[in-house]
Motif scaffolding. Sequence first.
Motif, mmCIF file in Angstrom:
data_model
loop_
_atom_site.group_PDB
_atom_site.id
_atom_site.type_symbol
_atom_site.label_atom_id
_atom_site.label_comp_id
_atom_site.label_asym_id
_atom_site.label_seq_id
_atom_site.Cartn_x
_atom_site.Cartn_y
_atom_site.Cartn_z
ATOM 1 N N GLU A 227 -17.164 19.851 -67.153
ATOM 2 C CA GLU A 227 -17.426 18.419 -67.068
ATOM 3 C C GLU A 227 -16.748 17.740 -68.250
ATOM 4 O OE1 GLU A 227 -21.288 15.400 -66.651
ATOM 5 O OE2 GLU A 227 -21.347 17.464 -65.916
ATOM 6 N N VAL A 228 -16.332 16.483 -68.055
ATOM 7 C CA VAL A 228 -15.611 15.763 -69.102
ATOM 8 C C VAL A 228 -16.247 14.400 -69.305
ATOM 9 C CG1 VAL A 228 -13.385 14.866 -69.869
ATOM 10 C CG2 VAL A 228 -13.463 16.945 -68.476
ATOM 11 N N ALA A 229 -16.439 14.033 -70.580
ATOM 12 C CA ALA A 229 -16.896 12.695 -70.946
ATOM 13 C C ALA A 229 -15.779 12.006 -71.721
ATOM 14 C CB ALA A 229 -18.164 12.767 -71.795
ATOM 15 N N VAL A 230 -15.442 10.790 -71.323
ATOM 16 C CA VAL A 230 -14.389 10.009 -71.972
ATOM 17 C C VAL A 230 -15.061 8.973 -72.860
ATOM 18 C CG1 VAL A 230 -12.396 8.496 -71.634
ATOM 19 C CG2 VAL A 230 -12.852 10.348 -70.005
ATOM 20 N N MET A 231 -14.796 9.040 -74.184
ATOM 21 C CA MET A 231 -15.439 8.132 -75.120
ATOM 22 C C MET A 231 -14.463 7.102 -75.666
ATOM 23 S SD MET A 231 -18.270 10.199 -77.408
ATOM 24 C CE MET A 231 -18.778 8.635 -78.134
ATOM 25 N N TYR A 232 -15.007 5.908 -75.926
ATOM 26 C CA TYR A 232 -14.233 4.819 -76.521
ATOM 27 C C TYR A 232 -15.220 3.829 -77.123
ATOM 28 C CZ TYR A 232 -10.961 0.931 -77.038
ATOM 29 O OH TYR A 232 -10.185 -0.083 -77.548
ATOM 30 N N GLY A 233 -14.944 3.372 -78.336
ATOM 31 C CA GLY A 233 -15.820 2.395 -78.964
ATOM 32 C C GLY A 233 -17.249 2.876 -79.136
ATOM 33 N N GLY A 234 -17.427 4.199 -79.316
ATOM 34 C CA GLY A 234 -18.764 4.751 -79.503
ATOM 35 C C GLY A 234 -19.568 4.892 -78.229
ATOM 36 N N GLN A 235 -18.941 4.693 -77.072
ATOM 37 C CA GLN A 235 -19.641 4.780 -75.799
ATOM 38 C C GLN A 235 -18.905 5.730 -74.855
ATOM 39 O OE1 GLN A 235 -19.806 0.822 -74.191
ATOM 40 N NE2 GLN A 235 -21.167 0.052 -75.783
ATOM 41 N N ILE A 236 -19.622 6.265 -73.891
ATOM 42 C CA ILE A 236 -18.995 7.004 -72.803
ATOM 43 C C ILE A 236 -18.578 6.004 -71.738
ATOM 44 C CG2 ILE A 236 -19.352 8.665 -70.938
ATOM 45 C CD1 ILE A 236 -21.205 10.210 -72.780
ATOM 46 N N LEU A 237 -17.278 5.952 -71.441
ATOM 47 C CA LEU A 237 -16.779 5.034 -70.424
ATOM 48 C C LEU A 237 -16.693 5.693 -69.050
ATOM 49 C CD1 LEU A 237 -13.963 3.003 -72.214
ATOM 50 C CD2 LEU A 237 -16.444 2.635 -72.178
ATOM 51 N N GLU A 238 -16.538 7.011 -69.029
ATOM 52 C CA GLU A 238 -16.463 7.701 -67.742
ATOM 53 C C GLU A 238 -16.866 9.148 -67.951
ATOM 54 O OE1 GLU A 238 -13.530 8.065 -63.830
ATOM 55 O OE2 GLU A 238 -12.787 7.134 -65.676
ATOM 56 N N GLN A 239 -17.572 9.704 -66.970
ATOM 57 C CA GLN A 239 -18.013 11.090 -67.053
ATOM 58 C C GLN A 239 -18.107 11.668 -65.650
ATOM 59 O OE1 GLN A 239 -21.398 11.681 -69.584
ATOM 60 N NE2 GLN A 239 -21.752 13.776 -68.913
ATOM 61 N N THR A 244 -13.015 16.021 -60.433
ATOM 62 C CA THR A 244 -13.174 14.616 -60.046
ATOM 63 C C THR A 244 -12.488 13.705 -61.042
ATOM 64 O OG1 THR A 244 -15.272 15.050 -58.917
ATOM 65 C CG2 THR A 244 -14.843 12.781 -59.598
ATOM 66 N N LEU A 245 -12.695 13.963 -62.335
ATOM 67 C CA LEU A 245 -12.111 13.081 -63.342
ATOM 68 C C LEU A 245 -10.586 13.149 -63.330
ATOM 69 C CD1 LEU A 245 -13.290 11.285 -65.784
ATOM 70 C CD2 LEU A 245 -12.215 13.036 -67.176
ATOM 71 N N TYR A 246 -10.039 14.327 -63.168
ATOM 72 C CA TYR A 246 -8.592 14.474 -63.220
ATOM 73 C C TYR A 246 -7.915 13.974 -61.946
ATOM 74 C CZ TYR A 246 -8.298 16.914 -67.683
ATOM 75 O OH TYR A 246 -8.327 17.207 -69.024
ATOM 76 N N ARG A 247 -8.628 13.975 -60.840
ATOM 77 C CA ARG A 247 -8.009 13.555 -59.570
ATOM 78 C C ARG A 247 -8.409 12.144 -59.145
ATOM 79 N NH1 ARG A 247 -8.989 19.080 -55.950
ATOM 80 N NH2 ARG A 247 -7.523 20.418 -57.106
ATOM 81 N N GLU A 248 -9.605 11.714 -59.522
ATOM 82 C CA GLU A 248 -10.114 10.442 -59.019
ATOM 83 C C GLU A 248 -10.682 9.587 -60.143
ATOM 84 O OE1 GLU A 248 -12.836 11.174 -55.815
ATOM 85 O OE2 GLU A 248 -11.590 12.747 -54.957
ATOM 86 N N ARG A 249 -10.046 9.637 -61.291
ATOM 87 C CA ARG A 249 -10.506 8.832 -62.427
ATOM 88 C C ARG A 249 -10.547 7.361 -62.044
ATOM 89 N NH1 ARG A 249 -5.874 11.500 -63.127
ATOM 90 N NH2 ARG A 249 -3.937 10.297 -63.168
ATOM 91 N N ALA A 250 -11.511 6.654 -62.629
ATOM 92 C CA ALA A 250 -11.764 5.302 -62.159
ATOM 93 C C ALA A 250 -11.678 4.243 -63.240
ATOM 94 C CB ALA A 250 -13.148 5.243 -61.490
ATOM 95 N N HIS A 251 -11.861 4.606 -64.509
ATOM 96 C CA HIS A 251 -11.838 3.594 -65.563
ATOM 97 C C HIS A 251 -10.416 3.372 -66.061
ATOM 98 C CE1 HIS A 251 -12.845 1.373 -69.194
ATOM 99 N NE2 HIS A 251 -14.075 1.239 -68.713
ATOM 100 N N PRO A 252 -10.030 2.132 -66.336
ATOM 101 C CA PRO A 252 -8.667 1.870 -66.828
ATOM 102 C C PRO A 252 -8.332 2.620 -68.114
ATOM 103 C CG PRO A 252 -9.705 -0.177 -66.136
ATOM 104 C CD PRO A 252 -10.763 0.873 -66.061
ATOM 105 N N TYR A 253 -9.319 2.848 -68.978
ATOM 106 C CA TYR A 253 -9.043 3.591 -70.210
ATOM 107 C C TYR A 253 -8.694 5.037 -69.897
ATOM 108 C CZ TYR A 253 -9.635 5.744 -74.790
ATOM 109 O OH TYR A 253 -9.438 6.453 -75.942
ATOM 110 N N THR A 254 -9.462 5.670 -69.018
ATOM 111 C CA THR A 254 -9.154 7.038 -68.610
ATOM 112 C C THR A 254 -7.769 7.103 -68.000
ATOM 113 O OG1 THR A 254 -11.512 7.289 -68.089
ATOM 114 C CG2 THR A 254 -10.031 9.023 -67.344
#
Length: 330
Positions: A227-239, A244-254
């Motif tokens: 599982e992967v958690a994407v952090m930015y600004g001290g928050q998790i933006l996508e997890q 799923t994350l590598y194929r269907e990422r949804a947040h613009p930062y990811t």
Amino acid sequence: MTPALEVRDLRVQIGSAEIVGGVSWAVEPGQTLGIVGESGSGKSMSVLAAAGLIGPPTARVSGQVLLADDDGGGGPRDLLTLSPEALRRVRGRGIGFVFQDPATSLNPVLTVERQLTEGLEEHLGMTRRAASSRAVELLELVGIPDPTRRLRSYPHELSGGMRQRVMIAIALACDPQVLIADEATTALDVTIQAQILDAVRGLQERLGTATVWISHDLAVVGGLADEVAVMYGGQILEQADVLTLYRERAHPYTEGLFAARPRLGSRDDVLATIPGSPPDPRHLPPGCVFYDRCTVRHDERCASERPELRPLTPGHLVRSFYASSRQEQS
């Protein structure tokens, strides 16, 4: 399955700045959680706080950090409520930590042998002879040649890559329940990196060790994490789970992080970048923390209202008002 380590609404405040703002995640025995993001996103600070390595008077830490009972005789322990002595007993046996900079983490006046055997004697009750024998095995495990001779070395006599491998050996020495690795293989060449990753996988298969792997290297995380958690600004933006994350990422930062990867077969002279810089934690924007750098921001709601981390699909969490999964184009 009960998580080996679970973090609930973890917050870290230094002065007026909230460095980590309500982070939650869990990692089960035998599983790996990857945490990715730019420098300054709060990755290292969150795991340092979770392991009890940062706190008063430097920082105010709140939330819960639940470590499973390794003896099976009781419920999980909240590390944020333990005394310093109880935390000291947890480290090594309960949590092994690989720090980012071995040059400042290893003691310059102690030999490699002493730094490897200290934890074995303290936490496992080994004799000096048994601990030294185990130390040789650990150095072999992380790919250090002539390990018996290297035990007598001091950190300054080793290369940067070898010091990093010693740090990893120390973290693995007591077969911890949870291994936290902060950029553990960044200074290593790809061959040794592969050996270390294989050693971690072997430890997970043999003992059910849970691993939290912090890295800038999306290729390493993709090959190791469940599982992967994407952090930015001290928050998790996508997890999400790694596929799923590598194929269907949804947040613009990811999406921006993935766009910046070098690609085999690509002839582009310049890699894509995310414009701008991470936000100053003392002056976070009132809305989405990624608003100033986002290339697909929609309206004033993004600028003024902070989105919650919500499920886009089962198990896929995104902090955005307008996220929709996108299939990776190969």
